[in-house]
Design a protein around this motif. Structure first.
Motif, mmCIF file in Angstrom:
data_model
loop_
_atom_site.group_PDB
_atom_site.id
_atom_site.type_symbol
_atom_site.label_atom_id
_atom_site.label_comp_id
_atom_site.label_asym_id
_atom_site.label_seq_id
_atom_site.Cartn_x
_atom_site.Cartn_y
_atom_site.Cartn_z
ATOM 1 N N ARG A 138 0.835 -1.208 0.000
ATOM 2 C CA ARG A 138 0.000 0.000 0.000
ATOM 3 C C ARG A 138 0.870 1.259 0.000
ATOM 4 N NH1 ARG A 138 -4.668 1.642 4.514
ATOM 5 N NH2 ARG A 138 -5.261 3.603 3.532
ATOM 6 N N ALA A 142 1.159 3.986 -3.027
ATOM 7 C CA ALA A 142 0.693 5.353 -2.773
ATOM 8 C C ALA A 142 1.796 6.367 -2.987
ATOM 9 C CB ALA A 142 0.151 5.462 -1.346
ATOM 10 N N SER A 255 5.870 1.429 8.228
ATOM 11 C CA SER A 255 6.080 2.869 8.390
ATOM 12 C C SER A 255 7.496 3.255 7.966
ATOM 13 C CB SER A 255 5.844 3.283 9.840
ATOM 14 O OG SER A 255 4.495 3.094 10.198
ATOM 15 N N ALA A 258 7.496 3.464 4.301
ATOM 16 C CA ALA A 258 6.809 4.679 3.860
ATOM 17 C C ALA A 258 7.748 5.886 3.943
ATOM 18 C CB ALA A 258 5.544 4.915 4.687
ATOM 19 N N GLU B 224 -9.478 7.476 8.985
ATOM 20 C CA GLU B 224 -9.201 7.042 7.614
ATOM 21 C C GLU B 224 -10.428 7.208 6.727
ATOM 22 O OE1 GLU B 224 -7.243 3.230 7.189
ATOM 23 O OE2 GLU B 224 -5.430 4.445 7.297
ATOM 24 N N ILE B 242 0.253 14.591 1.607
ATOM 25 C CA ILE B 242 1.368 13.823 1.052
ATOM 26 C C ILE B 242 0.972 13.479 -0.380
ATOM 27 C CG2 ILE B 242 2.738 11.714 1.239
ATOM 28 C CD1 ILE B 242 1.968 11.678 4.232
ATOM 29 N N PRO B 243 1.700 13.987 -1.362
ATOM 30 C CA PRO B 243 1.287 13.729 -2.746
ATOM 31 C C PRO B 243 1.240 12.229 -3.028
ATOM 32 C CG PRO B 243 3.036 15.383 -2.641
ATOM 33 C CD PRO B 243 2.928 14.782 -1.278
ATOM 34 N N MET B 244 0.149 11.784 -3.626
ATOM 35 C CA MET B 244 -0.046 10.357 -3.889
ATOM 36 C C MET B 244 0.073 10.080 -5.383
ATOM 37 S SD MET B 244 -0.863 8.830 -0.998
ATOM 38 C CE MET B 244 -0.918 9.687 0.591
ATOM 39 N N ALA B 245 0.520 8.879 -5.682
ATOM 40 C CA ALA B 245 0.513 8.436 -7.077
ATOM 41 C C ALA B 245 -0.942 8.417 -7.557
ATOM 42 C CB ALA B 245 1.139 7.054 -7.175
ATOM 43 N N ILE B 248 -4.580 6.263 -6.443
ATOM 44 C CA ILE B 248 -4.270 5.388 -5.317
ATOM 45 C C ILE B 248 -5.079 5.800 -4.098
ATOM 46 C CG2 ILE B 248 -2.440 4.540 -3.828
ATOM 47 C CD1 ILE B 248 -2.061 3.902 -6.702
ATOM 48 N N ASP B 249 -5.596 4.822 -3.411
ATOM 49 C CA ASP B 249 -6.127 5.109 -2.097
ATOM 50 C C ASP B 249 -4.995 5.649 -1.245
ATOM 51 O OD1 ASP B 249 -8.950 4.313 -1.665
ATOM 52 O OD2 ASP B 249 -8.211 2.465 -2.574
ATOM 53 N N SER B 250 -5.371 6.433 -0.284
ATOM 54 C CA SER B 250 -4.349 7.093 0.524
ATOM 55 C C SER B 250 -3.528 6.076 1.310
ATOM 56 C CB SER B 250 -5.028 8.047 1.492
ATOM 57 O OG SER B 250 -5.825 7.320 2.403
ATOM 58 N N LEU B 251 -2.406 6.547 1.789
ATOM 59 C CA LEU B 251 -1.601 5.808 2.746
ATOM 60 C C LEU B 251 -2.412 5.459 3.980
ATOM 61 C CD1 LEU B 251 1.730 7.814 3.128
ATOM 62 C CD2 LEU B 251 1.490 5.470 2.356
ATOM 63 N N ASN B 252 -2.058 4.383 4.600
ATOM 64 C CA ASN B 252 -2.549 4.090 5.945
ATOM 65 C C ASN B 252 -2.251 5.279 6.865
ATOM 66 O OD1 ASN B 252 -1.084 3.182 8.657
ATOM 67 N ND2 ASN B 252 -2.925 1.962 8.387
ATOM 68 N N ALA B 254 -1.333 5.575 9.930
ATOM 69 C CA ALA B 254 -0.105 5.522 10.731
ATOM 70 C C ALA B 254 1.121 5.775 9.852
ATOM 71 C CB ALA B 254 0.008 4.167 11.430
ATOM 72 N N SER B 255 1.107 5.259 8.633
ATOM 73 C CA SER B 255 2.216 5.530 7.715
ATOM 74 C C SER B 255 2.233 7.006 7.329
ATOM 75 C CB SER B 255 2.099 4.660 6.462
ATOM 76 O OG SER B 255 2.248 3.296 6.790
#
Lengths: 268, 268
Positions: A138, A142, A255, A258, B224, B242-245, B248-252, B254-255
């Protein structure tokens, strides 16, 4: 169009791909032998099929038939229908959003193919935990990394738990398993990659101080307990670390990945 | 020195703090009413006590008595001894590394106290998942942030699952619960903090492009599913992402917090 087959005999051999989903060891063996993997939940089933994986069969309670009608219409695989209680008895647990599919396990590309098409990859060594493997997929997806390579003993990204935690990114993010793990550092080098091993070794370089202006880059991570093997500790081009506050156990491996993918992202 | 008390009656009232550990709702109510929390596993029990929490009692099978002898010697709380099978019947699950302790829930500092002693904090709004709350504490601690603030509806860091995932950092990382959540942006401002809300809003600033050279800084994250409330979306000093590809669903969560803590760390 999928044939809708209502069943009530849990011993029906057509249901054998769905038994005992809580028994990890059994499932890993069974899914590997039969060349299948399992998708759980309406959204995951949809993503599995839409990303090109071939269903062998579906299993759901009646109320999910409508929501997945377009997926079922487009498939020749049968859809078995049981009530929720029977599905729970068959699978051994309460199925999240009551739909399941058994799908053909895809042929993976070779590591060479994966590396040729990518610029930024994460290499995972011997990580046994499916949750962590899914979480890494994931994060990798992302944060715009292109692919993942796995050691022979690394957990299966297509195991149910890994799929779920990955938010389905295991379905489309390219990955391969490297059989000759001892040769992995040379394999990456030959493909033009500069390798960055994440380690807690005293002489590793803080991740914000390492040169990463390279065309092709691989982040290499090991298991939470043991870290990387000596082969990678010694064989990587760079050994890097995320500086930790004093006396703290390290970051969770997902993490850490990430943070590493973020810090070492392609900036052009 | 703890009295070692061998028991065989699972209905003994002295065991009532340890019942039904798999029933999350029951446990949350029971632990809150009785003002206790539970530590699971030899290492976690040790960390809980060594970080200054006061045990009410211990529960373990005989083989853990030696490993925890120093902890038991230093405590006046009784240690109840049952065999592993009885512990499993009592608690409803297989206890990881067979030792448990019930400890006094500590009085938390006020948000003002926490903010006065810190420079870098994470503020969590309405995150219901204990795993994510624990993982955020672990990341915050490892990456050198100083403290955490929680909204009223945020999951309990002292719930067994959160403690475990946090690697015990909930025992020593300062945190407080903000009762007047509507007033939280003003509370932080009054304490000298510049606030950075993590959001997927279109007009948010990529995290590597925001000015964070400030004396006191707070990263604010939401659940989330729903993200931050309008109060924080509108009330923060900065809205960052945080820029995402693509696609994509976002990062978790915690990450995401790990990446944010890394990127916004104090660099002096």
């Amino acid at each position: 169009m999928a044939a809708i087959v209502r069943l009530d005999d849990l011993d029906d051999p057509r249901l054998r791909d769905y038994v005992d989903l809580r028994d990890v060891q059994l499932r890993l063996r069974l899914e590997s032998e039969r060349g299948l993997f399992l998708a759980e939940g309406e959204k995951v089933v949809r993503r599995a099929v839409e990303s090109g994986h071939r269903p062998r069969s579906f299993l759901m309670s009646p109320r999910w038939l409508d929501g997945l009608a377009d997926i079922l219409d487009a498939s020749d695989a049968p859809c078995f229908v049981l009530d929720d209680a029977a599905i729970e008895r068959l699978t051994g647990f309460h199925v999240h959003r009551g739909a399941l599919a058994a799908l053909e396990r895809p042929d993976l590309p070779t590591p060479e193919q994966v590396l040729a098409d990518a610029r930024r990859v994460v290499v995972i060594e011997d990580l046994a935990d499916h949750t962590n493997v899914g979480a890494i997929f994931r994060s990798v997806a992302a944060l715009g990394f292109d692919a993942v390579l796995l050691s022979p003993r690394c957990a299966d990204p297509l195991y149910r738990r890994a799929i779920k935690v990955s938010m389905g990114s295991v379905f489309w993010l390219p990955y391969a398993r490297v059989e000759d793990w001892y040769g992995a550092p040379d394999l990456l080098r030959a493909a033009g990659y500069t390798t960055y091993a994440m380690t807690l070794a005293d002489d590793s370089v803080p991740i914000d101080q390492v040169d990463h202006d390279v065309e092709r880059l691989a982040v290499v991570v090991g298991s939470e307990g043991h870290g990387l093997t000596a082969r990678w500790e010694q064989g990587a081009d760079h050994r890097i670390t995320i500086p930790m506050a004093a006396d703290i156990d390290s970051l969770n491996v997902a993490s850490s990945v990430a943070v590493a993918c973020w810090e070492l992202r392609a900036r052009s």
